[in-house]
Motif scaffolding. Structure first.
Motif, PDB file in Angstrom:
ATOM      1  N   MET A 312      85.348 -32.074-119.320  1.00 48.86           N
ATOM      2  CA  MET A 312      86.133 -33.638-119.175  1.00 48.86           C
ATOM      3  C   MET A 312      87.970 -32.829-120.149  1.00 48.86           C
ATOM      4  SD  MET A 312      83.954 -35.727-120.986  1.00 48.86           S
ATOM      5  CE  MET A 312      84.888 -36.743-120.946  1.00 48.86           C
ATOM      6  N   LYS A 313      87.902 -31.387-120.053  1.00 48.45           N
ATOM      7  CA  LYS A 313      89.562 -31.024-121.138  1.00 48.45           C
ATOM      8  C   LYS A 313      90.471 -31.466-119.343  1.00 48.45           C
ATOM      9  CE  LYS A 313      88.657 -26.980-122.220  1.00 48.45           C
ATOM     10  NZ  LYS A 313      88.736 -25.812-123.508  1.00 48.45           N
ATOM     11  N   TYR A 314      89.502 -31.030-118.114  1.00 48.08           N
ATOM     12  CA  TYR A 314      90.064 -31.152-117.038  1.00 48.08           C
ATOM     13  C   TYR A 314      89.523 -32.020-116.338  1.00 48.08           C
ATOM     14  CZ  TYR A 314      90.526 -25.873-118.967  1.00 48.08           C
ATOM     15  OH  TYR A 314      90.174 -24.871-119.783  1.00 48.08           O
ATOM     16  N   MET A 315      88.891 -33.230-116.759  1.00 51.44           N
ATOM     17  CA  MET A 315      88.751 -34.347-115.590  1.00 51.44           C
ATOM     18  C   MET A 315      89.238 -35.899-116.454  1.00 51.44           C
ATOM     19  SD  MET A 315      84.654 -33.503-114.628  1.00 51.44           S
ATOM     20  CE  MET A 315      85.117 -34.758-113.272  1.00 51.44           C
ATOM     21  N   ALA A 316      89.461 -36.400-115.747  1.00 53.80           N
ATOM     22  CA  ALA A 316      89.778 -37.993-115.977  1.00 53.80           C
ATOM     23  C   ALA A 316      88.329 -38.194-116.590  1.00 53.80           C
ATOM     24  CB  ALA A 316      90.409 -38.624-115.194  1.00 53.80           C
ATOM     25  N   ARG A 317      88.653 -38.907-117.180  1.00 51.27           N
ATOM     26  CA  ARG A 317      86.939 -39.956-118.416  1.00 51.27           C
ATOM     27  C   ARG A 317      86.588 -40.058-117.054  1.00 51.27           C
ATOM     28  NH1 ARG A 317      89.396 -39.572-124.434  1.00 51.27           N
ATOM     29  NH2 ARG A 317      90.166 -37.521-124.130  1.00 51.27           N
ATOM     30  N   SER A 318      87.479 -41.371-116.681  1.00 50.89           N
ATOM     31  CA  SER A 318      86.807 -41.952-115.733  1.00 50.89           C
ATOM     32  C   SER A 318      85.927 -41.237-114.544  1.00 50.89           C
ATOM     33  CB  SER A 318      87.803 -43.463-114.879  1.00 50.89           C
ATOM     34  OG  SER A 318      88.551 -42.871-114.548  1.00 50.89           O
ATOM     35  N   THR A 319      86.232 -40.499-114.107  1.00 51.17           N
ATOM     36  CA  THR A 319      85.880 -39.731-112.805  1.00 51.17           C
ATOM     37  C   THR A 319      85.171 -38.635-113.692  1.00 51.17           C
ATOM     38  OG1 THR A 319      88.291 -39.309-112.561  1.00 51.17           O
ATOM     39  CG2 THR A 319      86.362 -37.891-111.248  1.00 51.17           C
ATOM     40  N   ALA A 320      84.853 -38.262-115.227  1.00 52.24           N
ATOM     41  CA  ALA A 320      83.945 -37.288-115.378  1.00 52.24           C
ATOM     42  C   ALA A 320      82.376 -38.596-115.511  1.00 52.24           C
ATOM     43  CB  ALA A 320      83.789 -37.079-116.381  1.00 52.24           C
ATOM     44  N   LEU A 321      83.151 -39.874-115.902  1.00 54.04           N
ATOM     45  CA  LEU A 321      82.211 -40.510-116.232  1.00 54.04           C
ATOM     46  C   LEU A 321      81.000 -41.288-114.951  1.00 54.04           C
ATOM     47  CD1 LEU A 321      80.192 -42.689-118.312  1.00 54.04           C
ATOM     48  CD2 LEU A 321      82.063 -44.551-117.645  1.00 54.04           C
ATOM     49  N   TRP A 322      82.255 -41.018-113.700  1.00 58.68           N
ATOM     50  CA  TRP A 322      80.894 -41.880-112.326  1.00 58.68           C
ATOM     51  C   TRP A 322      80.584 -40.391-111.595  1.00 58.68           C
ATOM     52  CZ3 TRP A 322      81.187 -45.598-108.926  1.00 58.68           C
ATOM     53  CH2 TRP A 322      80.676 -45.321-107.766  1.00 58.68           C
ATOM     54  N   TRP A 323      81.221 -39.124-111.584  1.00 61.73           N
ATOM     55  CA  TRP A 323      80.314 -37.235-110.838  1.00 61.73           C
ATOM     56  C   TRP A 323      79.407 -37.600-112.517  1.00 61.73           C
ATOM     57  CZ3 TRP A 323      80.658 -36.804-106.416  1.00 61.73           C
ATOM     58  CH2 TRP A 323      81.486 -37.048-105.756  1.00 61.73           C
ATOM     59  N   PHE A 324      79.060 -37.776-113.471  1.00 58.66           N
ATOM     60  CA  PHE A 324      77.803 -37.266-114.278  1.00 58.66           C
ATOM     61  C   PHE A 324      76.954 -38.152-114.424  1.00 58.66           C
ATOM     62  CE2 PHE A 324      80.886 -35.063-117.034  1.00 58.66           C
ATOM     63  CZ  PHE A 324      81.051 -34.176-117.062  1.00 58.66           C
ATOM     64  N   ASN A 325      77.303 -39.131-114.128  1.00 60.56           N
ATOM     65  CA  ASN A 325      76.218 -40.586-113.662  1.00 60.56           C
ATOM     66  C   ASN A 325      75.504 -40.809-112.378  1.00 60.56           C
ATOM     67  OD1 ASN A 325      75.250 -42.816-114.702  1.00 60.56           O
ATOM     68  ND2 ASN A 325      76.628 -44.400-113.423  1.00 60.56           N
ATOM     69  N   LEU A 326      76.232 -40.363-111.147  1.00 61.63           N
ATOM     70  CA  LEU A 326      74.903 -39.576-109.843  1.00 61.63           C
ATOM     71  C   LEU A 326      75.034 -38.920-110.404  1.00 61.63           C
ATOM     72  CD1 LEU A 326      78.875 -39.323-107.307  1.00 61.63           C
ATOM     73  CD2 LEU A 326      76.693 -41.432-107.346  1.00 61.63           C
ATOM     74  N   LEU A 327      75.364 -37.046-110.969  1.00 58.40           N
ATOM     75  CA  LEU A 327      73.986 -36.759-111.041  1.00 58.40           C
ATOM     76  C   LEU A 327      72.747 -36.885-111.946  1.00 58.40           C
ATOM     77  CD1 LEU A 327      72.924 -33.627-111.195  1.00 58.40           C
ATOM     78  CD2 LEU A 327      74.385 -32.689-113.128  1.00 58.40           C
ATOM     79  N   GLN A 328      72.281 -37.722-113.132  1.00 55.64           N
ATOM     80  CA  GLN A 328      71.765 -38.096-113.851  1.00 55.64           C
ATOM     81  C   GLN A 328      70.455 -39.292-112.502  1.00 55.64           C
ATOM     82  OE1 GLN A 328      72.526 -40.881-117.332  1.00 55.64           O
ATOM     83  NE2 GLN A 328      70.522 -40.201-117.628  1.00 55.64           N
ATOM     84  N   ILE A 329      71.279 -39.882-111.811  1.00 53.90           N
ATOM     85  CA  ILE A 329      70.647 -40.902-110.048  1.00 53.90           C
ATOM     86  C   ILE A 329      69.790 -40.144-110.141  1.00 53.90           C
ATOM     87  CG2 ILE A 329      70.890 -42.167-108.248  1.00 53.90           C
ATOM     88  CD1 ILE A 329      72.930 -43.238-109.965  1.00 53.90           C
ATOM     89  N   GLN A 361      67.451 -34.471-118.549  1.00 55.80           N
ATOM     90  CA  GLN A 361      67.710 -34.202-119.918  1.00 55.80           C
ATOM     91  C   GLN A 361      69.522 -33.092-119.922  1.00 55.80           C
ATOM     92  OE1 GLN A 361      66.697 -35.310-123.015  1.00 55.80           O
ATOM     93  NE2 GLN A 361      64.537 -35.410-122.382  1.00 55.80           N
ATOM     94  N   PHE A 362      70.233 -32.750-119.091  1.00 54.44           N
ATOM     95  CA  PHE A 362      71.026 -32.121-118.574  1.00 54.44           C
ATOM     96  C   PHE A 362      72.463 -33.173-118.483  1.00 54.44           C
ATOM     97  CE2 PHE A 362      74.325 -29.805-116.092  1.00 54.44           C
ATOM     98  CZ  PHE A 362      74.376 -28.780-117.303  1.00 54.44           C
ATOM     99  N   ALA A 363      71.777 -33.758-117.157  1.00 54.62           N
ATOM    100  CA  ALA A 363      72.735 -34.840-116.582  1.00 54.62           C
ATOM    101  C   ALA A 363      72.003 -35.984-117.547  1.00 54.62           C
ATOM    102  CB  ALA A 363      72.036 -35.515-115.272  1.00 54.62           C
ATOM    103  N   GLY A 364      71.604 -36.533-117.986  1.00 57.38           N
ATOM    104  CA  GLY A 364      71.852 -37.133-119.019  1.00 57.38           C
ATOM    105  C   GLY A 364      72.943 -37.360-120.248  1.00 57.38           C
ATOM    106  N   ALA A 365      72.724 -36.075-121.054  1.00 55.28           N
ATOM    107  CA  ALA A 365      73.794 -35.919-121.577  1.00 55.28           C
ATOM    108  C   ALA A 365      75.381 -36.001-121.411  1.00 55.28           C
ATOM    109  CB  ALA A 365      72.892 -34.384-122.315  1.00 55.28           C
ATOM    110  N   MET A 366      75.369 -35.001-119.734  1.00 52.47           N
ATOM    111  CA  MET A 366      77.200 -35.173-119.147  1.00 52.47           C
ATOM    112  C   MET A 366      77.820 -36.452-119.531  1.00 52.47           C
ATOM    113  SD  MET A 366      76.178 -32.003-116.071  1.00 52.47           S
ATOM    114  CE  MET A 366      78.255 -32.215-116.434  1.00 52.47           C
ATOM    115  N   ALA A 367      76.077 -37.899-118.750  1.00 46.60           N
ATOM    116  CA  ALA A 367      76.153 -39.048-118.724  1.00 46.60           C
ATOM    117  C   ALA A 367      76.928 -39.553-120.022  1.00 46.60           C
ATOM    118  CB  ALA A 367      76.373 -39.626-117.686  1.00 46.60           C
TER     119      ALA A 367
END
Length: 442
Positions: A312-329, A361-367
């Motif tokens: 998240m130092k290099y990503m927009a926060r909205s972008t991070a939320l989107w992709w991390f959520n996809l990984l959790q799905i 658990q990994f993906a959920g923590a990222m999201a």
């Protein structure tokens, strides 16, 4: 306890808060989130497996989601925590220290329970009440801790602060959930819970030694005037509540963000409630669930939180939320596949279950890191605890609601359809994130 009211301030934070924020504050917050994560780890990680092992129905296990009601409703008393405290103790310490002390006492009470007696409705109800009180203490402490985090951390430190929040809570899951399940196969219930109590005491020491600064937005008022103000607010609580939180629906962007909060945890909560019961039904022992699922999964979540904070130092926060959520799905889909194999008589290898649990658990923590960072962004400094708590409570209300019905869904449809439905629900919940991102850009 003397009353202190908060008002917005344009002053810069005092020198003490700036000096202590970077390193010392991170350690302090870690100890606080770990201390409150220990009993929550037991409730979320160990309790479902223990109940299922004692032949409690899936519907009843899902019903234990009511224990999380204080976390869902804590926004109702968050303004009180933000405004009323002892100046001698400090704004956050005034609430954190008493709630930690009461939590310790309640854990000692639980240590005298005989788990084999959970089949008795009276014992089960008593157990539920004590656990509910622990959650009430934890939720109240969390309001004060979140407010302390928002006030201590500067903007560039927020993603690390939220990583520490996830890290502390997940370490709590390791020791309060996985370690408890593992040790219950070795030692008595009382010994295990007294050890857990001692660990909570140990992590309560930093806040006892912390000298909390006087924040620039504090204005102490006369006790009589404060009491009159309080009574006036209580008489017009509905109006007060509407004014207090109108910030969250005053423009299209905030309305879109509120919809994200309402839907973000639906798939995750519906899925997570049935993972441990499914493992018990697959034949895994409590020790294996504790060591390989809860502990390994929590380690994976710590790694996910740290990776998310770095990304998240290099990503927009909205972008991070989107992709991390996809990984959790994706992880929900993997659970559905495992459940289908189990229900259709195919061999389910243990390492497959553990790996899928670790991925989830990994993906959920990222999201969660991405979500908490955005929640902090949307929290106003002058009432940080209230704003942060309100947003987290919205997550808890909707997440807790589907948790309660998760057991009914799994018992009626079976695990594979249950997890498949979780995938579908989580995909549908991507739309509010897409809409919010679009509104935010414009």
């Amino acid at each position: 306890m003397n009353a202190v009211l908060l008002v917005p301030s344009q002053q810069a934070p005092d020198k003490y808060s700036i000096k202590t924020a970077p390193a010392y504050s991170i350690g302090l917050l870690l100890s606080l989130y770990l201390a409150q994560g220990l009993p929550v780890g037991f409730l979320t990680q160990a309790l479902p497996a223990i109940l299922r092992k004692n032949n409690v129905s899936l519907a009843a296990i899902g019903g234990f989601g009511l224990l999380m009601a204080p976390w869902a409703l804590k926004f109702l008393w968050a303004p009180v925590v933000d405004r009323y405290f002892s100046p001698q103790w400090g704004q956050s310490r005034s609430w954190i220290i008493p709630t930690q002390f009461l939590t310790i006492l309640l854990l000692v009470v639980i240590s005298f329970l005989e788990p084999g007696a959970l089949a008795s409705p009276v014992i089960l109800l008593s157990f539920f009440i004590v656990l509910f009180l622990i959650n009430l203490m934890g939720a109240t402490q969390d309001i004060a801790t979140d407010g302390l985090a928002v006030r201590l951390l500067q903007t560039l430190q927020q993603h690390w602060g939220n990583a520490v929040q996830v890290l502390g809570s997940r370490l709590g899951f390791i020791f309060g959930g996985g370690a408890v399940l593992l040790l219950l196969d070795l030692w008595s219930w009382q010994v295990v819970f007294l050890l857990l109590t001692g660990f909570v005491v140990l992590n309560s020491l930093p806040i006892l030694l912390f000298r909390e600064p006087v924040w620039p937005q504090q204005i102490q008022v006369d006790g009589v005037q404060a009491a009159a103000k309080s009574n006036f607010q209580l008489k017009k609580w509905r109006k007060f509540f509407a004014v207090e939180f109108a910030y969250f629906w005053h423009n299209p962007q905030m309305q879109a963000w509120l919809l994200v909060l309402l839907t973000f945890k639906l798939g995750d909560s519906l899925s997570g409630a049935m993972v441990k019961p499914m493992m018990v039904d697959m034949g895994f022992s409590l020790a294996n669930i504790g060591l390989m699922a809860s502990m390994l999964g929590s380690v994976a979540s710590v790694m996910g939180a740290l990776l998310a904070a770095w990304l998240m130092k290099y990503m927009a926060r909205s972008t991070a939320l989107w992709w991390f959520n996809l990984l959790q799905i994706l992880s929900f889909l993997l659970y559905a596949i495992l459940a289908w194999q189990f229900e259709h008589g195919y061999i389910v290898v243990a390492w497959q279950v553990y790996c899928v649990n670790a991925i989830e658990q990994f993906a959920g923590a990222m999201a969660l890191v991405a979500m908490l960072t955005l929640i902090m962004d949307y929290s106003r400094k002058q009432q940080a605890g209230s704003d942060f708590t309100f947003q987290v409570s919205v997550l808890a209300v909707t997440g807790g609601g589907v948790h309660i019905v998760s057991g009914i869904v799994a018992e009626y449809w079976g695990y594979s359809i249950h997890f498949g439905f979780c995938v579908l629900l989580a995909v549908l919940c991507l739309w509010p994130i897409f809409r919010w991102r679009k509104v935010s850009i414009h």
